[in-house]
Design a protein around this motif. Structure first.
Motif, PDB file in Angstrom:
ATOM      1  N   GLU A 190      28.925  23.571  44.010  1.00 52.87           N
ATOM      2  CA  GLU A 190      28.370  23.704  45.054  1.00 52.87           C
ATOM      3  C   GLU A 190      26.790  24.220  44.802  1.00 52.87           C
ATOM      4  O   GLU A 190      26.096  23.884  45.601  1.00 52.87           O
ATOM      5  CB  GLU A 190      28.993  24.855  46.049  1.00 52.87           C
ATOM      6  N   GLU A 191      26.870  25.094  43.934  1.00 51.77           N
ATOM      7  CA  GLU A 191      25.518  25.432  43.256  1.00 51.77           C
ATOM      8  C   GLU A 191      24.682  24.403  42.926  1.00 51.77           C
ATOM      9  O   GLU A 191      23.326  24.499  42.971  1.00 51.77           O
ATOM     10  CB  GLU A 191      25.606  26.748  42.397  1.00 51.77           C
ATOM     11  N   ASP A 192      25.251  23.309  42.424  1.00 52.99           N
ATOM     12  CA  ASP A 192      24.133  22.078  41.779  1.00 52.99           C
ATOM     13  C   ASP A 192      24.015  21.059  42.705  1.00 52.99           C
ATOM     14  O   ASP A 192      23.174  20.196  42.713  1.00 52.99           O
ATOM     15  CB  ASP A 192      24.847  21.557  40.554  1.00 52.99           C
ATOM     16  N   LEU A 193      24.764  21.205  44.094  1.00 50.70           N
ATOM     17  CA  LEU A 193      24.676  20.094  45.009  1.00 50.70           C
ATOM     18  C   LEU A 193      23.416  19.735  45.648  1.00 50.70           C
ATOM     19  O   LEU A 193      23.047  18.583  45.693  1.00 50.70           O
ATOM     20  CB  LEU A 193      25.864  20.360  46.143  1.00 50.70           C
ATOM     21  N   ALA A 194      22.620  20.758  46.182  1.00 48.87           N
ATOM     22  CA  ALA A 194      21.476  20.682  46.633  1.00 48.87           C
ATOM     23  C   ALA A 194      20.545  19.717  45.570  1.00 48.87           C
ATOM     24  O   ALA A 194      19.377  18.898  45.953  1.00 48.87           O
ATOM     25  CB  ALA A 194      20.644  21.715  47.018  1.00 48.87           C
ATOM     26  N   ILE A 195      20.632  20.213  44.479  1.00 48.22           N
ATOM     27  CA  ILE A 195      19.702  19.657  43.185  1.00 48.22           C
ATOM     28  C   ILE A 195      20.115  18.305  43.222  1.00 48.22           C
ATOM     29  O   ILE A 195      19.028  17.305  42.898  1.00 48.22           O
ATOM     30  CB  ILE A 195      19.543  20.663  42.045  1.00 48.22           C
ATOM     31  N   VAL A 196      21.180  17.872  42.952  1.00 46.47           N
ATOM     32  CA  VAL A 196      21.620  16.723  42.729  1.00 46.47           C
ATOM     33  C   VAL A 196      21.402  15.735  43.788  1.00 46.47           C
ATOM     34  O   VAL A 196      20.639  14.710  43.390  1.00 46.47           O
ATOM     35  CB  VAL A 196      23.298  16.808  42.402  1.00 46.47           C
ATOM     36  N   GLU A 197      21.276  16.144  45.118  1.00 41.82           N
ATOM     37  CA  GLU A 197      21.090  15.356  46.318  1.00 41.82           C
ATOM     38  C   GLU A 197      19.547  15.148  46.226  1.00 41.82           C
ATOM     39  O   GLU A 197      19.363  14.082  46.589  1.00 41.82           O
ATOM     40  CB  GLU A 197      21.576  16.035  47.310  1.00 41.82           C
ATOM     41  N   LYS A 198      18.928  15.958  45.841  1.00 43.05           N
ATOM     42  CA  LYS A 198      17.525  15.776  45.954  1.00 43.05           C
ATOM     43  C   LYS A 198      16.997  14.882  44.702  1.00 43.05           C
ATOM     44  O   LYS A 198      16.166  13.977  45.010  1.00 43.05           O
ATOM     45  CB  LYS A 198      16.714  16.992  45.459  1.00 43.05           C
ATOM     46  N   MET A 199      17.595  14.881  43.410  1.00 52.82           N
ATOM     47  CA  MET A 199      17.390  13.854  42.620  1.00 52.82           C
ATOM     48  C   MET A 199      17.790  12.487  42.815  1.00 52.82           C
ATOM     49  O   MET A 199      17.240  11.526  42.804  1.00 52.82           O
ATOM     50  CB  MET A 199      17.958  14.399  41.094  1.00 52.82           C
ATOM     51  N   ILE A 200      19.012  12.483  43.728  1.00 57.75           N
ATOM     52  CA  ILE A 200      19.345  11.010  44.158  1.00 57.75           C
ATOM     53  C   ILE A 200      18.277  10.373  45.044  1.00 57.75           C
ATOM     54  O   ILE A 200      18.124   9.180  44.931  1.00 57.75           O
ATOM     55  CB  ILE A 200      20.902  11.083  44.638  1.00 57.75           C
ATOM     56  N   HIS A 201      17.779  11.240  46.019  1.00 56.81           N
ATOM     57  CA  HIS A 201      16.902  10.812  47.000  1.00 56.81           C
ATOM     58  C   HIS A 201      15.724  10.246  46.357  1.00 56.81           C
ATOM     59  O   HIS A 201      15.286   9.336  46.810  1.00 56.81           O
ATOM     60  CB  HIS A 201      16.551  11.832  48.083  1.00 56.81           C
ATOM     61  N   GLU A 202      15.334  10.962  45.342  1.00 57.24           N
ATOM     62  CA  GLU A 202      14.016  10.433  44.606  1.00 57.24           C
ATOM     63  C   GLU A 202      14.204   9.185  43.860  1.00 57.24           C
ATOM     64  O   GLU A 202      13.458   8.357  43.905  1.00 57.24           O
ATOM     65  CB  GLU A 202      13.655  11.576  43.748  1.00 57.24           C
ATOM     66  N   LEU A 203      15.439   9.196  43.082  1.00 53.74           N
ATOM     67  CA  LEU A 203      15.508   7.791  42.575  1.00 53.74           C
ATOM     68  C   LEU A 203      15.889   6.690  43.593  1.00 53.74           C
ATOM     69  O   LEU A 203      15.494   5.532  43.188  1.00 53.74           O
ATOM     70  CB  LEU A 203      17.090   8.029  41.879  1.00 53.74           C
ATOM     71  N   MET A 204      16.607   7.023  44.681  1.00 55.50           N
ATOM     72  CA  MET A 204      16.545   5.789  45.625  1.00 55.50           C
ATOM     73  C   MET A 204      15.399   5.539  46.243  1.00 55.50           C
ATOM     74  O   MET A 204      15.056   4.231  46.370  1.00 55.50           O
ATOM     75  CB  MET A 204      17.686   6.232  46.775  1.00 55.50           C
ATOM     76  N   LEU A 205      14.385   6.304  46.328  1.00 54.92           N
ATOM     77  CA  LEU A 205      13.162   6.070  46.827  1.00 54.92           C
ATOM     78  C   LEU A 205      12.178   5.313  45.872  1.00 54.92           C
ATOM     79  O   LEU A 205      11.603   4.208  46.319  1.00 54.92           O
ATOM     80  CB  LEU A 205      12.186   7.452  47.295  1.00 54.92           C
ATOM     81  N   PHE A 206      12.566   5.516  44.658  1.00 59.36           N
ATOM     82  CA  PHE A 206      11.778   4.872  43.588  1.00 59.36           C
ATOM     83  C   PHE A 206      12.448   3.352  43.535  1.00 59.36           C
ATOM     84  O   PHE A 206      11.625   2.359  43.135  1.00 59.36           O
ATOM     85  CB  PHE A 206      11.670   5.769  42.249  1.00 59.36           C
ATOM     86  N   HIS A 207      13.576   3.250  43.581  1.00 61.64           N
ATOM     87  CA  HIS A 207      14.334   1.966  42.915  1.00 61.64           C
ATOM     88  C   HIS A 207      14.499   1.043  44.248  1.00 61.64           C
ATOM     89  O   HIS A 207      14.285  -0.066  44.027  1.00 61.64           O
ATOM     90  CB  HIS A 207      15.853   2.333  42.270  1.00 61.64           C
ATOM     91  N   VAL A 208      14.797   1.619  45.279  1.00 65.06           N
ATOM     92  CA  VAL A 208      15.169   0.809  46.342  1.00 65.06           C
ATOM     93  C   VAL A 208      14.046   0.552  47.295  1.00 65.06           C
ATOM     94  O   VAL A 208      13.823  -0.482  47.921  1.00 65.06           O
ATOM     95  CB  VAL A 208      16.368   1.212  47.071  1.00 65.06           C
ATOM     96  N   TYR A 209      13.439   1.862  47.932  1.00 67.12           N
ATOM     97  CA  TYR A 209      12.362   1.647  48.545  1.00 67.12           C
ATOM     98  C   TYR A 209      11.153   1.122  48.423  1.00 67.12           C
ATOM     99  O   TYR A 209      10.243   1.609  49.079  1.00 67.12           O
ATOM    100  CB  TYR A 209      12.525   2.824  49.811  1.00 67.12           C
TER     101      TYR A 209
END
Length: 69
Positions: free
Chosen positions: A49-68
């Motif tokens: 739970e304490e890492d979830l927000a950090i991980v989700e932010k990193m996932i969004h950044e990676l998806m923006l870079f790779h997909v969008y």
């Protein structure tokens, strides 16, 4: 930091958005579905739970870079 980030479309018709993602975080492998609205649904284990927000932010950044890009 997320390592070995991988994604593939959920649907054969690549016009339909949605991706299956997998990655390692703190030496643990995770899988999730990333939907077109930016929601993330973890399959099986999810980060602490304490890492979830950090991980989700990193996932969004990676998806923006790779997909969008």
């Amino acid at each position: 930091m997320i390592q070995h980030f991988n994604f593939k479309p959920l649907f054969e018709n690549k016009q339909l958005p949605g991706w299956l993602i997998s990655f390692f975080y703190k030496q643990q492998r995770y899988q999730a579905e990333y939907h077109k609205d930016g929601s993330i649904r973890f399959i099986g284990a999810k980060p602490a739970e304490e890492d979830l927000a950090i991980v989700e932010k990193m996932i969004h950044e990676l998806m923006l870079f790779h997909v969008y890009d």
